[in-house]
Design a protein around this motif. Structure first.
Motif, PDB file in Angstrom:
ATOM      1  N   ALA A   1       0.964  -1.252   0.026  1.00  0.00           N
ATOM      2  CA  ALA A   1      -0.044  -0.220  -0.076  1.00  0.00           C
ATOM      3  C   ALA A   1       0.867   1.189   0.189  1.00  0.00           C
ATOM      4  CB  ALA A   1      -0.760   0.059   1.203  1.00  0.00           C
ATOM      5  N   LEU A   2       1.960   1.271   0.861  1.00  0.00           N
ATOM      6  CA  LEU A   2       2.906   2.198   0.802  1.00  0.00           C
ATOM      7  C   LEU A   2       3.471   2.690  -0.399  1.00  0.00           C
ATOM      8  CD1 LEU A   2       4.400   2.180   4.218  1.00  0.00           C
ATOM      9  CD2 LEU A   2       2.714   3.841   3.608  1.00  0.00           C
ATOM     10  N   ALA A   3       4.185   1.575  -1.289  1.00  0.00           N
ATOM     11  CA  ALA A   3       4.575   1.597  -2.328  1.00  0.00           C
ATOM     12  C   ALA A   3       3.451   2.136  -3.560  1.00  0.00           C
ATOM     13  CB  ALA A   3       4.958   0.290  -2.918  1.00  0.00           C
ATOM     14  N   ALA A   4       2.178   1.941  -3.455  1.00  0.00           N
ATOM     15  CA  ALA A   4       1.163   2.403  -4.470  1.00  0.00           C
ATOM     16  C   ALA A   4       0.913   3.680  -4.150  1.00  0.00           C
ATOM     17  CB  ALA A   4       0.109   1.554  -4.151  1.00  0.00           C
ATOM     18  N   ALA A   5       1.186   4.156  -3.086  1.00  0.00           N
ATOM     19  CA  ALA A   5       0.980   5.485  -2.755  1.00  0.00           C
ATOM     20  C   ALA A   5       1.935   6.246  -3.287  1.00  0.00           C
ATOM     21  CB  ALA A   5       0.887   5.688  -1.043  1.00  0.00           C
ATOM     22  N   VAL A   6       3.258   5.764  -3.017  1.00  0.00           N
ATOM     23  CA  VAL A   6       4.330   6.543  -3.679  1.00  0.00           C
ATOM     24  C   VAL A   6       4.214   6.838  -5.228  1.00  0.00           C
ATOM     25  CG1 VAL A   6       6.929   6.561  -3.895  1.00  0.00           C
ATOM     26  CG2 VAL A   6       5.880   5.958  -1.589  1.00  0.00           C
ATOM     27  N   VAL A   7       3.877   5.690  -5.837  1.00  0.00           N
ATOM     28  CA  VAL A   7       3.510   5.778  -7.246  1.00  0.00           C
ATOM     29  C   VAL A   7       2.619   6.626  -7.711  1.00  0.00           C
ATOM     30  CG1 VAL A   7       3.085   4.556  -9.267  1.00  0.00           C
ATOM     31  CG2 VAL A   7       4.598   3.604  -7.602  1.00  0.00           C
ATOM     32  N   ALA A   8       1.594   6.897  -6.746  1.00  0.00           N
ATOM     33  CA  ALA A   8       0.390   7.674  -6.956  1.00  0.00           C
ATOM     34  C   ALA A   8       0.851   9.122  -6.938  1.00  0.00           C
ATOM     35  CB  ALA A   8      -0.707   7.337  -6.133  1.00  0.00           C
TER      36      ALA A   8
ATOM     37  N   ARG B   1       3.456  12.040 -15.199  1.00  0.00           N
ATOM     38  CA  ARG B   1       2.899  11.699 -16.436  1.00  0.00           C
ATOM     39  C   ARG B   1       1.853  12.711 -16.801  1.00  0.00           C
ATOM     40  NH1 ARG B   1       4.525   9.657 -20.935  1.00  0.00           N
ATOM     41  NH2 ARG B   1       2.831   8.335 -22.044  1.00  0.00           N
ATOM     42  N   ARG B   2       1.156  13.046 -16.158  1.00  0.00           N
ATOM     43  CA  ARG B   2       0.002  14.242 -16.611  1.00  0.00           C
ATOM     44  C   ARG B   2       0.618  15.393 -17.102  1.00  0.00           C
ATOM     45  NH1 ARG B   2      -4.417  13.167 -11.934  1.00  0.00           N
ATOM     46  NH2 ARG B   2      -5.473  11.246 -12.796  1.00  0.00           N
TER      47      ARG B   2
ATOM     48  N   GLY C   1       3.282  15.396 -18.892  1.00  0.00           N
ATOM     49  CA  GLY C   1       3.917  15.215 -19.898  1.00  0.00           C
ATOM     50  C   GLY C   1       5.188  14.639 -20.083  1.00  0.00           C
ATOM     51  N   ARG C   2       5.897  14.657 -18.672  1.00  0.00           N
ATOM     52  CA  ARG C   2       7.233  13.902 -18.658  1.00  0.00           C
ATOM     53  C   ARG C   2       7.130  12.458 -18.870  1.00  0.00           C
ATOM     54  NH1 ARG C   2       9.059  16.025 -12.994  1.00  0.00           N
ATOM     55  NH2 ARG C   2       6.768  16.071 -12.693  1.00  0.00           N
ATOM     56  N   GLU C   3       8.246  11.839 -19.719  1.00  0.00           N
ATOM     57  CA  GLU C   3       8.127  10.464 -19.890  1.00  0.00           C
ATOM     58  C   GLU C   3       8.649   9.584 -18.668  1.00  0.00           C
ATOM     59  OE1 GLU C   3       7.502   8.918 -22.709  1.00  0.00           O
ATOM     60  OE2 GLU C   3       6.880  10.941 -23.664  1.00  0.00           O
ATOM     61  N   ILE C   4       8.188   8.714 -18.452  1.00  0.00           N
ATOM     62  CA  ILE C   4       8.453   7.628 -17.166  1.00  0.00           C
ATOM     63  C   ILE C   4       9.769   6.996 -17.492  1.00  0.00           C
ATOM     64  CG2 ILE C   4       7.698   5.762 -15.711  1.00  0.00           C
ATOM     65  CD1 ILE C   4       4.826   6.461 -16.430  1.00  0.00           C
ATOM     66  N   LEU C   5       9.963   6.632 -18.576  1.00  0.00           N
ATOM     67  CA  LEU C   5      11.392   5.841 -19.071  1.00  0.00           C
ATOM     68  C   LEU C   5      12.448   7.183 -19.429  1.00  0.00           C
ATOM     69  CD1 LEU C   5      10.053   2.716 -20.959  1.00  0.00           C
ATOM     70  CD2 LEU C   5      10.827   2.744 -18.665  1.00  0.00           C
ATOM     71  N   THR C   6      13.586   6.675 -18.950  1.00  0.00           N
ATOM     72  CA  THR C   6      14.725   7.653 -19.546  1.00  0.00           C
ATOM     73  C   THR C   6      14.988   7.285 -21.019  1.00  0.00           C
ATOM     74  OG1 THR C   6      16.368   6.206 -19.322  1.00  0.00           O
ATOM     75  CG2 THR C   6      15.811   7.719 -17.574  1.00  0.00           C
TER      76      THR C   6
END
Length: 80
Positions: free
Chosen positions: A13-20, A27-28, A30-35
């Motif tokens: 749950a903590l990992a999901a919160a950090v991702v959120a 991402r919203r 416009g930055r890319e997630i991958l390098t």
């Protein structure tokens, strides 16, 4: 044993919160997630996969439709 499972669920749950909190807003914006290096790796793997499929004979050139891609090799998404 129950405490161990609860602790693991709490970690997930903590990992999901950090991702959120971090990845979704980035991402919203416009930055890319991958390098850039990771994008090149993904596009090279995709190209090699298509090459193997063509050599295998399981797919012909007529079956493969080249999708439009960005400068990083990712598919272009059309918004309607």
């Amino acid at each position: 044993m129950v405490w161990l499972i609860l602790a693991l669920l709490l970690c997930v749950a903590l990992a999901a919160a950090v991702v959120a909190v971090v990845a979704i807003p980035a991402r919203r914006e416009g930055r890319e997630i991958l390098t850039d290096r990771a994008e090149e790796l993904v596009s090279s793997v995709t190209a090699k996969t298509e090459k193997v499929l063509r050599r295998d004979g399981s797919s012909t050139d007529a079956d493969l439709v080249e999708p439009e891609v960005t400068e990083h090799g990712r598919p272009v998404r059309r918004r309607s």
